[in-house]
Scaffold this motif. Structure first.
Motif, mmCIF file in Angstrom:
data_model
loop_
_atom_site.group_PDB
_atom_site.id
_atom_site.type_symbol
_atom_site.label_atom_id
_atom_site.label_comp_id
_atom_site.label_asym_id
_atom_site.label_seq_id
_atom_site.Cartn_x
_atom_site.Cartn_y
_atom_site.Cartn_z
ATOM 1 N N SER A 146 0.839 -1.193 0.000
ATOM 2 C CA SER A 146 0.000 0.000 0.000
ATOM 3 C C SER A 146 0.872 1.240 0.000
ATOM 4 O O SER A 146 1.876 1.302 0.714
ATOM 5 C CB SER A 146 -0.914 0.015 1.235
ATOM 6 N N GLU A 147 0.478 2.223 -0.790
ATOM 7 C CA GLU A 147 1.213 3.472 -0.877
ATOM 8 C C GLU A 147 0.352 4.618 -0.353
ATOM 9 O O GLU A 147 -0.854 4.653 -0.589
ATOM 10 C CB GLU A 147 1.652 3.760 -2.314
ATOM 11 N N ARG A 148 0.985 5.558 0.352
ATOM 12 C CA ARG A 148 0.278 6.703 0.919
ATOM 13 C C ARG A 148 0.991 7.995 0.553
ATOM 14 O O ARG A 148 2.203 8.130 0.744
ATOM 15 C CB ARG A 148 0.187 6.597 2.446
ATOM 16 N N ALA A 149 0.219 8.942 0.027
ATOM 17 C CA ALA A 149 0.755 10.270 -0.237
ATOM 18 C C ALA A 149 0.765 11.067 1.061
ATOM 19 O O ALA A 149 -0.193 11.010 1.842
ATOM 20 C CB ALA A 149 -0.102 10.981 -1.279
ATOM 21 N N PRO A 150 1.823 11.830 1.343
ATOM 22 C CA PRO A 150 1.823 12.672 2.551
ATOM 23 C C PRO A 150 0.648 13.638 2.541
ATOM 24 O O PRO A 150 0.229 14.125 1.487
ATOM 25 C CB PRO A 150 3.154 13.420 2.451
ATOM 26 N N SER A 151 0.099 13.917 3.722
ATOM 27 C CA SER A 151 -1.002 14.864 3.826
ATOM 28 C C SER A 151 -0.477 16.286 3.715
ATOM 29 O O SER A 151 0.733 16.544 3.834
ATOM 30 C CB SER A 151 -1.738 14.689 5.149
ATOM 31 N N ALA A 152 -1.394 17.224 3.487
ATOM 32 C CA ALA A 152 -0.993 18.627 3.375
ATOM 33 C C ALA A 152 -0.321 19.116 4.655
ATOM 34 O O ALA A 152 0.669 19.863 4.616
ATOM 35 C CB ALA A 152 -2.208 19.494 3.036
ATOM 36 N N ALA A 153 -0.830 18.712 5.815
ATOM 37 C CA ALA A 153 -0.239 19.140 7.085
ATOM 38 C C ALA A 153 1.173 18.601 7.248
ATOM 39 O O ALA A 153 2.064 19.287 7.772
ATOM 40 C CB ALA A 153 -1.117 18.699 8.248
ATOM 41 N N GLU A 154 1.412 17.366 6.808
ATOM 42 C CA GLU A 154 2.750 16.783 6.936
ATOM 43 C C GLU A 154 3.756 17.479 6.015
ATOM 44 O O GLU A 154 4.958 17.470 6.283
ATOM 45 C CB GLU A 154 2.689 15.288 6.621
ATOM 46 N N ILE A 155 3.279 18.063 4.945
ATOM 47 C CA ILE A 155 4.173 18.755 4.007
ATOM 48 C C ILE A 155 4.413 20.202 4.419
ATOM 49 O O ILE A 155 5.543 20.687 4.467
ATOM 50 C CB ILE A 155 3.594 18.706 2.580
ATOM 51 N N TYR A 156 3.339 20.914 4.757
ATOM 52 C CA TYR A 156 3.408 22.374 4.852
ATOM 53 C C TYR A 156 3.453 22.938 6.271
ATOM 54 O O TYR A 156 3.549 24.158 6.447
ATOM 55 C CB TYR A 156 2.206 22.993 4.125
ATOM 56 N N ALA A 157 3.362 22.100 7.310
ATOM 57 C CA ALA A 157 3.360 22.618 8.683
ATOM 58 C C ALA A 157 4.587 23.486 8.942
ATOM 59 O O ALA A 157 5.714 23.126 8.583
ATOM 60 C CB ALA A 157 3.311 21.459 9.678
ATOM 61 N N GLN A 209 8.783 11.656 -0.795
ATOM 62 C CA GLN A 209 8.447 10.302 -1.192
ATOM 63 C C GLN A 209 7.092 9.868 -0.630
ATOM 64 O O GLN A 209 6.641 10.359 0.411
ATOM 65 C CB GLN A 209 9.521 9.326 -0.696
ATOM 66 N N ARG A 210 6.464 8.931 -1.312
ATOM 67 C CA ARG A 210 5.284 8.254 -0.770
ATOM 68 C C ARG A 210 5.728 7.251 0.300
ATOM 69 O O ARG A 210 6.813 6.699 0.218
ATOM 70 C CB ARG A 210 4.541 7.491 -1.874
ATOM 71 N N GLU A 211 4.865 7.043 1.272
ATOM 72 C CA GLU A 211 5.058 5.911 2.172
ATOM 73 C C GLU A 211 4.647 4.634 1.435
ATOM 74 O O GLU A 211 3.630 4.613 0.741
ATOM 75 C CB GLU A 211 4.179 6.043 3.420
ATOM 76 N N THR A 212 5.426 3.584 1.608
ATOM 77 C CA THR A 212 5.097 2.294 0.993
ATOM 78 C C THR A 212 5.102 1.235 2.073
ATOM 79 O O THR A 212 6.152 0.933 2.666
ATOM 80 C CB THR A 212 6.096 1.928 -0.108
ATOM 81 N N ALA A 213 3.943 0.669 2.345
ATOM 82 C CA ALA A 213 3.805 -0.334 3.403
ATOM 83 C C ALA A 213 3.658 -1.715 2.782
ATOM 84 O O ALA A 213 2.765 -1.950 1.958
ATOM 85 C CB ALA A 213 2.595 -0.024 4.270
ATOM 86 N N ASP A 263 8.438 1.657 4.015
ATOM 87 C CA ASP A 263 9.536 2.442 3.457
ATOM 88 C C ASP A 263 9.149 3.916 3.439
ATOM 89 O O ASP A 263 8.010 4.262 3.121
ATOM 90 C CB ASP A 263 9.855 1.963 2.040
ATOM 91 N N ASP A 264 10.112 4.784 3.786
ATOM 92 C CA ASP A 264 9.888 6.232 3.840
ATOM 93 C C ASP A 264 8.755 6.573 4.803
ATOM 94 O O ASP A 264 7.909 7.424 4.521
ATOM 95 C CB ASP A 264 9.588 6.793 2.447
ATOM 96 N N TYR A 265 8.748 5.888 5.949
ATOM 97 C CA TYR A 265 7.759 6.152 6.997
ATOM 98 C C TYR A 265 7.878 7.603 7.457
ATOM 99 O O TYR A 265 8.974 8.100 7.741
ATOM 100 C CB TYR A 265 7.987 5.196 8.165
ATOM 101 N N ASP A 302 12.860 4.456 6.940
ATOM 102 C CA ASP A 302 12.275 3.125 6.836
ATOM 103 C C ASP A 302 12.004 2.587 8.239
ATOM 104 O O ASP A 302 12.816 2.758 9.156
ATOM 105 C CB ASP A 302 13.216 2.178 6.099
ATOM 106 N N ALA A 303 10.829 1.949 8.401
ATOM 107 C CA ALA A 303 10.422 1.468 9.726
ATOM 108 C C ALA A 303 9.832 0.072 9.630
ATOM 109 O O ALA A 303 9.372 -0.360 8.556
ATOM 110 C CB ALA A 303 9.400 2.425 10.347
#
Length: 798
Positions: free
Chosen positions: A538-549, A581-585, A611-613, A659-660
């Protein structure tokens, strides 16, 4: 209730899918279903009350009355599934009239999981699922969803006091856990900060479903850690006999009192629903503790709440389909623990006020929501169901400080899902669909640590299943395109025109593609026993808050910095020019279940390599160390200087990608001692580490519990204890959390007043008045769990 219709995006009323479905339904919905009646009894011939009678593969279901009787509208060739707590379930043909269904005692109740997408039962899914409903849900209901669900295996709460607590699933929370109301996003901003309450409430809910592990295929990259789906009947999907439920309860730990009402009914093909509640409480009493400022306290300041909600819905329900609409309004005022008012009162003015009023820092929340759903059965050959569902939410909350409006958060959310469920094709049965979601988020004021942002996602998904004898295979995939747009970013954290500093007009533009695939296998190797194996990427795009805070987050006493920035050891903030990067679980889940007989159990082992947690890491700096802050400290503006002085010791956190690995287990066992008695035990654990070494922050400890239940004809009781182990697997700059045990008990008494079924109940939590802290909480040192709480309540159905 003010209308939400004026807020819809331009062109909404001309959506082709919605228009086509409405026209088709208007032509075909008039066909009548067949009324089916029957009775459900046990092996001794005694009636079984509150048994769920569900039309397999459809949304229609009803519950039996105290005589075991039911009446349901159903196609004549349908199959009915009958299940009740403490009994093995049965499947019967609707054509076998009159229906008398005998249930055998023992075994797990099979629950329909609406969030599964394919009308799966919880025991048929490769991914682990927990469903809380009926008396079990009523007994665990708290003011927040996190506290309501925290006893489920694999589920904890991030606990921002009793007024705001979100679920933590297998160590993951925030934007990785999708919160849904009837399959649609709740539309609030609870994923932005832990002090933001979830707008949904459990008190008028019929069931809550928790999908543990990645559930990204239907619900998007925000479900990389799991899904919590809150299910009610606000858009009616079945024709029910008129019934009203009233719930009244009061507890002593916060002088909390709540009143809730739900009503369902139907005339011919029109079904309606109404529900509402009113809940209010004072500050919560806690066992005496010393906060991080050395003050001894017996109450949790700023933990009072005052919530109201009203929801109305109606649907046309026929044998060929249904279409329904619901509107709802939520108003909530809740304290924000850990905050103190910043109003400039003199000592004399302060002395003249009530303590609560003088120190009141609270959120004033309003939400309007319009949701709709339509289903068309067998519109063309090869298509079983054409479904359309959607929701529009207009959300706002203002954080009030000493009676003055401080930070305002707004979010307008619009979501649509269109799916086509096809009949067997080469032995495979499944659905394909389109999913669209748009969020228009705004924040302004002192705690506006994230800029305004518009986020849109578009997705195509597919789910398929097939049976091979004793095996059931499940496959799925999803491709999603997410884009974030915000205004030009600035380096300064003051966010005002006088101190704007450097800006970047291009940094507020981000695009991500995310692809997810999943495969599962359920092996019924002998009656009542199952192996379940699932694997997903599964891949996850970072949220706006995680990018722009970029700013002080007062709720967590921290300064947050997003991926769009970089920070050096001298406290200089610059723009990040690398690629986010996207998170990849990569998740593997193995489960074993025994579902029949007096002894039932299930256990799950999971391993999740991400990956890229993306996580908030403590940089070791304080806000006073930031170069920009040091320059502004000498500024002539006294208000700015005072504000900085107040927050100068805030730790600086920055979102980082490493990575986690997360792995753990969940276990649940029930033993039916006899027809009246049952013993249950459960446990869960999760370990979360960076592959480069070190533990992740705020990971819940090991949890284990035991419950004893006794069910008599007119009364029942549950006595249990839950142990939370010491958490010493901690990250840098994090402190250990001591172990504690919570002892709980409840007593229900059932009786009739003429035609009214009444349940009187008494519930006690933390009966030993044990001081306990939640390790996953940002404010654990200042917000211990409530003390001994006694709740007295009454539920009436008529």
């Amino acid at each position: 209730m003010r209308s939400v219709l004026n807020h819809f995006p331009a062109g909404f009323y001309f959506k082709p899918a919605a228009l086509a479905l409405c026209i088709t339904l208007s032509c075909q919905v008039q066909a009548q279903t067949t009324p089916l009646t029957g009775v459900v009894v046990n092996q001794q011939g005694q009636p079984v009350a509150n048994a769920k009678v569900h039309v397999h593969g459809r949304q229609q279901y009803v519950y039996t009355n105290d005589k075991g009787e039911f009446r349901i509208q159903s196609p004549a060739d349908a199959q009915l599934h009958i299940a009740a707590k403490g009994y093995g379930d049965e499947f019967v043909a609707a054509s076998d009239l009159p229906l008398t269904v005998k249930l055998s005692s023992g075994g797990l109740e099979r629950m329909t999981v609406s969030a599964s997408g394919l009308h799966h039962y919880d025991l048929d899914m490769a991914h682990p699922v927990s469903v809380m409903s009926g008396e079990d849900l009523s007994r665990h209901t708290e003011a927040t969803i996190g506290e309501t669900l925290k006893t489920l295996p694999g589920v904890h709460s991030n606990y921002y006091g009793p007024v705001a607590a979100s679920p933590v699933i297998r160590g993951l929370d925030g934007p990785r856990v999708k919160l849904l109301s009837n399959g649609m996003d709740t539309g609030d901003v609870s994923r932005v900060g832990p002090d933001h309450a979830i707008s949904a409430d459990a008190i008028t809910t019929e069931q809550i479903e928790v999908l543990r592990g990645p559930a990204t295929l239907l619900y998007g990259s925000g479900a990389i850690g799991g899904v919590v789906n809150i299910v009610d009947n606000r858009v009616p999907r079945q024709l029910r006999s008129p019934q009203t439920t009233i719930d009244v309860r009061r507890n002593n730990v916060a002088d909390e009192q709540s009143y809730a009402l739900a009503h369902d009914g139907a005339v011919e093909q029109f079904a309606w629903h109404f529900d509402g509640f009113d809940r209010s409480s004072n500050n919560y009493k806690v066992p005496e503790f010393v906060n991080d400022e050395g003050e001894s306290q017996k109450t949790l300041k700023n933990s009072a709440l005052d919530n109201q909600a009203l929801n109305i819905g109606g649907s046309w329900v026929g044998s060929r389909g249904l279409f329904g609409v619901a509107v709802g309004r939520i108003n909530s005022q809740y304290g924000i623990p850990g905050h103190q008012a910043h109003g400039a009162e003199t000592e004399e003015e302060h002395a003249g006020h009530d303590d609560h009023a003088a120190e009141a820092v609270y959120a004033d929340l309003d939400q309007d929501r319009l949701s709709y759903a339509g289903e068309l059965y067998s519109p063309v050959q090869g298509v079983e169901t054409l479904s359309l569902s959607g929701a529009y939410t207009d959300y706002q909350h203002i954080e009030m400080d000493a009676g003055v409006a401080g930070t305002t958060f707004k979010n307008k959310s619009f979501e649509n899902r269109l799916s086509v469920e096809h009949s067997d094709l080469l032995g495979w049965h499944g659905l394909v669909g389109l999913h669209y979601q748009h969020n228009d988020y705004r924040a302004f004021g002192e705690e506006a640590f994230t800029p305004d942002a518009k986020t849109s996602s578009y997705a195509l998904f597919i789910l398929e299943e097939r049976r091979f004898g004793e095996f059931s295979a499940q496959l799925g995939g999803r491709f999603e395109r997410t884009k974030h747009d915000t205004e030009a970013l600035e380096l300064a954290h003051l966010h005002d025109e006088a101190h704007a500093g450097d800006v970047d007009d291009e940094a507020g533009y981000a695009r991500f593609n995310a692809a997810s695939v999943s495969a599962g296998l359920v092996w019924n190797f002998q009656p009542g026993y199952q192996w379940a194996l699932s694997a997903s990427r599964s891949e996850r795009a970072p949220s706006a808050a995680e990018i722009y805070a970029n700013g002080a987050h007062i709720a967590t006493s921290s300064y947050e910095l997003g991926l769009a920035y970089q920070l050096d050891e001298d406290g200089d903030i610059g723009f990040y020019n690398g690629k986010m990067q996207r998170e990849t679980a990569n998740n593997l889940d193995l489960g074993f279940r025994k579902t029949e007989g007096d002894l039932t159990f299930s256990y799950n082992f999971f391993y999740n390599q991400i990956d890229d947690y993306l996580y908030l890491a403590n940089t070791g700096l304080a806000m006073d160390d930031l170069a920009e802050h040091a320059e502004d400290a000498d500024h002539d503006d006294a208000a700015i200087h005072d504000d900085h002085e107040e927050h100068s010791e805030f730790d600086v956190y920055q979102y980082q990608q490493r990575d986690a690995r997360l792995y753990g287990a969940e276990f649940a066992l029930s033993y039916q001692l006899d027809t009246e008695q049952q013993l249950s035990v459960f446990a869960d654990m999760v370990r979360a580490r960076l592959r480069s070494g070190g533990d992740l922050p705020r990971i819940p400890p090991i949890k284990a519990g035991v419950e004893y239940q006794y069910q008599a004809q007119q009364w029942s009781t549950v006595v249990g204890a839950t142990y939370y182990a010491r958490q010493d697997k901690i990250s840098v700059y994090e402190s250990e959390t001591a172990a504690y045990t919570s002892f709980d008990a409840s007593l229900n008494y059932y009786f009739n007043l003429q035609s009214v079924d009444v349940t009187a109940f008494l519930k006690g939590t933390n009966l030993s008045n044990k001081l306990g802290y939640v390790h996953s909480s940002f404010i654990k040192a200042d917000a211990p769990l409530p003390g001994r709480a006694i709740t007295l309540g009454l539920t009436a159905k008529f």
